[in-house]
Design an enzyme around this catalytic site. Structure first.
Site, PDB file in Angstrom:
ATOM      1  N   LYS A   1     -12.963  -1.465   6.479  1.00  0.00           N
ATOM      2  CA  LYS A   1     -12.213  -2.291   7.333  1.00  0.00           C
ATOM      3  C   LYS A   1     -12.957  -2.573   8.725  1.00  0.00           C
ATOM      4  O   LYS A   1     -13.193  -3.366   9.455  1.00  0.00           O
ATOM      5  CB  LYS A   1     -10.798  -2.332   7.486  1.00  0.00           C
ATOM      6  CG  LYS A   1      -9.955  -2.060   5.995  1.00  0.00           C
ATOM      7  CD  LYS A   1      -9.928  -3.232   5.241  1.00  0.00           C
ATOM      8  CE  LYS A   1      -9.087  -3.103   4.103  1.00  0.00           C
ATOM      9  NZ  LYS A   1      -9.080  -4.410   3.263  1.00  0.00           N
TER      10      LYS A   1
ATOM     11  N   TRP B   1       0.807  -1.125  -0.005  1.00  0.00           N
ATOM     12  CA  TRP B   1       0.018   0.050  -0.119  1.00  0.00           C
ATOM     13  C   TRP B   1       0.772   1.244  -0.030  1.00  0.00           C
ATOM     14  O   TRP B   1       0.690   2.321  -0.712  1.00  0.00           O
ATOM     15  CB  TRP B   1      -0.814  -0.178   1.085  1.00  0.00           C
ATOM     16  CG  TRP B   1      -2.074  -1.156   1.031  1.00  0.00           C
ATOM     17  CD1 TRP B   1      -2.355  -2.174   1.520  1.00  0.00           C
ATOM     18  CD2 TRP B   1      -3.116  -1.144  -0.076  1.00  0.00           C
ATOM     19  NE1 TRP B   1      -3.121  -2.851   1.182  1.00  0.00           N
ATOM     20  CE2 TRP B   1      -3.899  -2.174  -0.172  1.00  0.00           C
ATOM     21  CE3 TRP B   1      -3.606  -0.197  -1.151  1.00  0.00           C
ATOM     22  CZ2 TRP B   1      -4.927  -2.543  -0.829  1.00  0.00           C
ATOM     23  CZ3 TRP B   1      -4.364  -0.475  -1.702  1.00  0.00           C
ATOM     24  CH2 TRP B   1      -5.443  -1.528  -1.729  1.00  0.00           C
TER      25      TRP B   1
ATOM     26  N   ASP C   1      -1.871   6.584   6.452  1.00  0.00           N
ATOM     27  CA  ASP C   1      -2.941   6.007   5.762  1.00  0.00           C
ATOM     28  C   ASP C   1      -3.373   4.956   6.975  1.00  0.00           C
ATOM     29  O   ASP C   1      -2.407   4.129   7.031  1.00  0.00           O
ATOM     30  CB  ASP C   1      -2.426   5.241   4.439  1.00  0.00           C
ATOM     31  CG  ASP C   1      -3.486   4.170   4.138  1.00  0.00           C
ATOM     32  OD1 ASP C   1      -4.465   4.028   4.749  1.00  0.00           O
ATOM     33  OD2 ASP C   1      -3.219   3.668   3.002  1.00  0.00           O
TER      34      ASP C   1
END
Length: 350
Positions: free
Chosen positions: A186, A88, A162
């Site tokens: 999530k 990511w 993030d």
């Protein structure tokens, strides 16, 4: 998703609080939805202890879009530094390079992304507009258990985090953060909602070609209503925030997540069949990747797991193996069931 939240949403699907409407049918500017939005924002600020000088923005586009939206707002067209800890953060670097000089401050790639580079080893330019980290890498299973203190490193650039995959699973030291962003899917709710929490002094500097709907100043000035917001996703997230408060808040969830992760890691470390390759000081509490030493048994393992209703354990295609994602809504009993099955499967391989 917490079962209690899904049950409440089902009960309110056709008629929210006697309004005669589903939340899906509401105008985002109507008093009914405005009350939902205001409560959700207040609950989130309380849960995450967000200081008053930070703006909470409810946006769209997910974490991938924020990889572009952050540099459009914070880069000033200059240099940005990235700490590469997995897939990511690599994506973030690649996207930001379209809007300025995106540099690698540190990388754990040579270790297979199984460690975190020490902040003392980071090379941050004096001209850096911000430093970006991914707080938790879902694919490789590494997590920052403590946010870096950039000021202690002699760096005045803001830290961008993030926190898509571990938001609300642990507390946040906002004194070390300039901006945090994450998709809700999530730990906070369904896909569609993106959360941005940004220090006020960092907004108002968007590049001229930044789309209006992505300009943090415009979004903040219009209470996240400049662009029609993802109303139903905000509503569900609001129910999750209320559920989290009933569970005892973020501190209680953190202790629960520690217990779940420790149970699984302790078993993995004692096993002769399974192995986790991540350094112990940066193992993720949310995503636990592991491998069978004999990978010819992978399909048999997954078939047995499915038969016991233990689902989605196959690892990401880029790394293989297995991965157990144990987000906030996963109860301890779920991890206990997984460990019991893994122990049983291991015995059959002896």
């Amino acid at each position: 998703m917490p079962e209690a939240v899904l049950q409440q949403a089902a009960a309110e699907m056709l008629d929210w609080h006697g309004s005669g409407m589903s939340v899906m049918e509401m105008s985002h500017r109507g008093k009914e939805f405005i009350s939902i939005y205001e409560q959700a924002e207040a609950d989130l600020r309380e849960l995450l202890a967000v200081p008053a000088h930070f703006k909470i923005l409810f946006m769209q586009g997910g974490g991938l879009a924020e990889n572009a939206i952050v540099p459009l707002n914070l880069s000033h067209g200059g240099a940005m530094d990235f700490v590469l800890t997995g897939s990511w953060s690599q994506k973030s670097l690649k996207e930001a390079s379209k809007y300025g000089a995106a540099r690698v401050a540190a990388s754990a790639q040579s270790d297979g992304f199984t460690t975190l580079p020490s902040p003392a080893s980071w090379h941050i330019g004096a001209d850096s507009r911000y430093v970006h980290i991914c707080g938790n890498e879902t694919i490789h299973g590494v997590e920052f258990h403590e946010l870096p203190d950039l000021k202690a490193l002699g760096c005045d650039a803001p830290l961008v985090v993030d926190f898509s995959s571990h938001v609300a699973s642990r507390s946040v030291d906002w004194s070390r953060v300039g901006l945090a962003f994450g998709g809700a899917q999530k730990n906070l709710g369904p896909a569609g909602l993106t959360l941005v929490i940004v220090r006020e002094d960092l907004i108002g500097h968007a590049l001229p070609h930044c789309p209006s709907a992505f300009d943090y100043q415009l979004v903040a000035d219009n209470q996240s209503m400049y662009n029609t917001p993802p109303t139903y996703s905000i509503y569900i997230a609001g129910l999750v925030f209320q559920w989290l408060k009933k569970q005892g808040g973020i501190a209680a969830m953190a202790q629960r997540n520690i217990a779940k992760a420790q149970l699984l890691y302790d078993f993995l470390d004692s096993s002769s069949l399974y192995v986790n390759k991540v350094a112990k000081d940066c193992r993720s509490r949310m995503n636990v990747p592991f491998f069978l030493r004999d990978e010819s048994r992978n399909e048999a393992f997954l078939a047995g797991a499915k038969a016991r209703n233990l689902l989605q354990l196959k690892g990401h295609k880029s790394v293989g193996g297995m991965r157990a994602s144990i987000y906030n809504a996963m109860p301890l009993e779920g991890v206990q069931a997984l460990v019991a099955y893994m122990r049983e499967f291991e015995k059959t391989q002896a």
